[in-house]
Design a protein around this motif. Structure first.
Motif, PDB file in Angstrom:
ATOM      1  N   LEU A 140       0.578  -1.050  -0.080  1.00 52.17           N
ATOM      2  CA  LEU A 140      -0.082  -0.185   0.005  1.00 52.17           C
ATOM      3  C   LEU A 140       0.865   1.435  -0.019  1.00 52.17           C
ATOM      4  O   LEU A 140       0.758   2.047  -0.846  1.00 52.17           O
ATOM      5  N   LEU A 141       1.984   1.392   1.037  1.00 47.95           N
ATOM      6  CA  LEU A 141       2.782   2.497   1.048  1.00 47.95           C
ATOM      7  C   LEU A 141       3.590   2.719  -0.246  1.00 47.95           C
ATOM      8  O   LEU A 141       4.250   3.445  -0.539  1.00 47.95           O
ATOM      9  N   SER A 142       3.768   1.448  -0.964  1.00 50.14           N
ATOM     10  CA  SER A 142       4.173   1.701  -2.252  1.00 50.14           C
ATOM     11  C   SER A 142       3.634   2.059  -3.415  1.00 50.14           C
ATOM     12  O   SER A 142       4.096   1.821  -4.728  1.00 50.14           O
ATOM     13  N   GLY A 143       2.343   2.484  -3.065  1.00 48.14           N
ATOM     14  CA  GLY A 143       1.366   2.949  -4.155  1.00 48.14           C
ATOM     15  C   GLY A 143       0.580   1.854  -4.993  1.00 48.14           C
ATOM     16  O   GLY A 143      -0.115   2.058  -5.930  1.00 48.14           O
ATOM     17  N   LYS A 144       0.506   0.644  -4.473  1.00 45.95           N
ATOM     18  CA  LYS A 144      -0.396  -0.619  -4.785  1.00 45.95           C
ATOM     19  C   LYS A 144      -1.658  -0.625  -4.267  1.00 45.95           C
ATOM     20  O   LYS A 144      -1.726  -0.272  -3.026  1.00 45.95           O
ATOM     21  N   HIS A 145      -2.830  -1.135  -5.005  1.00 44.32           N
ATOM     22  CA  HIS A 145      -3.811  -1.367  -4.481  1.00 44.32           C
ATOM     23  C   HIS A 145      -3.770  -2.771  -4.108  1.00 44.32           C
ATOM     24  O   HIS A 145      -3.110  -3.574  -4.704  1.00 44.32           O
ATOM     25  N   VAL A 146      -4.431  -3.145  -2.949  1.00 44.29           N
ATOM     26  CA  VAL A 146      -4.008  -4.529  -2.431  1.00 44.29           C
ATOM     27  C   VAL A 146      -5.258  -5.294  -2.058  1.00 44.29           C
ATOM     28  O   VAL A 146      -6.285  -4.761  -1.801  1.00 44.29           O
TER      29      VAL A 146
END
Length: 345
Positions: free
Chosen positions: A83-89
């Protein structure tokens, strides 16, 4: 868009990967597993590629969505980082092993502004959605009591490691045994169907039948039975088992003021409505996913729809935290012999 999958066990192989492959929005799947042979096997099966490290997967700017199919103790590490790397999880359930770790994931969701969905897939079945619609419609009045169960012959028959050394039997990895594997599905389902919360719970649990690779009883429970009360006063019972050796049982019965709803109780009808007047209405809606009959859950399609349209997840991180609190309360009740009060909100 590209999808990444962390953890290449059975849930990735049988549910996540084929559903990503079938979704027209997904161009490629990138796999990572700490066992490289597993990720390479799935990459070959689904015409995908392999990430050589967890950081390679999470930091790849071409990957937009990630399924966290790692073992339970790693969810808060991998989902938070993704999430903090910009991914939807899309995180497998349970969201974590502790409330603190779950809150860490929710904080990362808030900070990132990305979609977090948790794979409480029973919310997505047509029978459960129809049952919720009927309850909402009021034709059967309010739900007074319920009983629910979920059991099969155990993860050593379902998981990628088909032996007694499976991580599901290890307390430091699975945390909750059958309670976190199967029980959390049904406790979450009760919240969803009733639009209510379980607030009081008592329970018994034990390692009644399963043994580890040394032939000793496993460290976690293989059976749990519980009694509970919801915020609105509904009473219910639940049983969860890894020792249903004849056939799986995934049924729920809701007893209402003006009739009964039976879900996955009949071999032909996924939903039965039995009114107090004697009228019976049977629904043939779909086949339930079982270990031996894998069907499309609709979870990946719903997740991608949330990512592309801004639609809110049916199973949010906050929903998953509430269900986790009930599981923790259930096991505390079993360990202490007391009725435990839970605040899922």
């Amino acid at each position: 868009m590209k999808a990444g999958i962390i953890g290449c066990g059975s849930i990735a192989k049988l549910r996540h990967a084929p559903e990503y492959k079938a979704n027209k929005q997904i161009s490629e799947i990138v796999f990572y597993d700490r066992n490289p042979e597993r990720s390479e096997r799935l990459a070959s099966m689904f015409n995908g590629s392999v990430a050589r490290s967890i950081n390679d997967l999470i930091e790849d700017p071409t990957i937009k969505v990630i399924s966290d199919c790692s073992s339970n103790e790693n969810h808060h590490i991998f989902s938070t980082k993704a999430l903090l790397s910009g991914k939807h999880v899309l995180c497998e359930k349970p969201i974590s092993l502790t409330v603190k770790d779950a809150q860490e994931i929710l904080e990362a969701e808030k900070k990132s502004g990305k979609v977090l969905m948790v794979d409480h897939n029973q919310r997505f079945t047509r029978a459960h959605q129809k049952a919720r619609e009927i309850i909402r419609g009021g034709e059967l009045g309010k739900v007074l009591t319920f009983r629910t169960t979920f059991g099969h012959k155990g993860p050593e028959h379902w998981g990628v490691n088909k032996s007694n050394s499976t991580w599901f039997f290890k307390k430091e990895r699975s945390g909750f045994g059958v309670a976190g594997d199967l029980g959390i599905h049904k406790l979450d389902l009760i919240h969803y169907l009733l639009e209510d919360e379980i607030t009081k719970i008592s329970a018994f649990q034990g390692a009644l039948n399963k043994v580890d690779e040394q032939g000793k009883p496993i460290e976690v429970c293989d059976n749990v039975v519980a009694s509970m009360q919801t915020k609105n006063g509904c009473l219910g019972s639940a049983s969860f088992s890894w020792s249903y050796y004849g056939e799986e049982d995934n049924s729920t019965v809701l007893y209402c003021e003006a009739g009964i709803l039976k879900i996955y109780h009949h071999p032909e009808y996924q939903l039965e409505v039995i009114k107090s007047t004697g009228e019976k209405i049977n629904y043939q809606l779909e086949t339930i996913q079982t270990n031996d009959n894998q069907t499309n859950t609709g979870v990946i399609d719903a997740f991608i729809r949330c990512v592309t349209t801004g639609e809110k997840p049916i199973a949010s991180g906050r929903d998953a935290l509430g269900s986790l609190k009930v599981v923790l309360g259930m096991l505390q009740a079993a360990e202490t012999g007391r009725v435990i009060t839970v605040n899922p909100s």
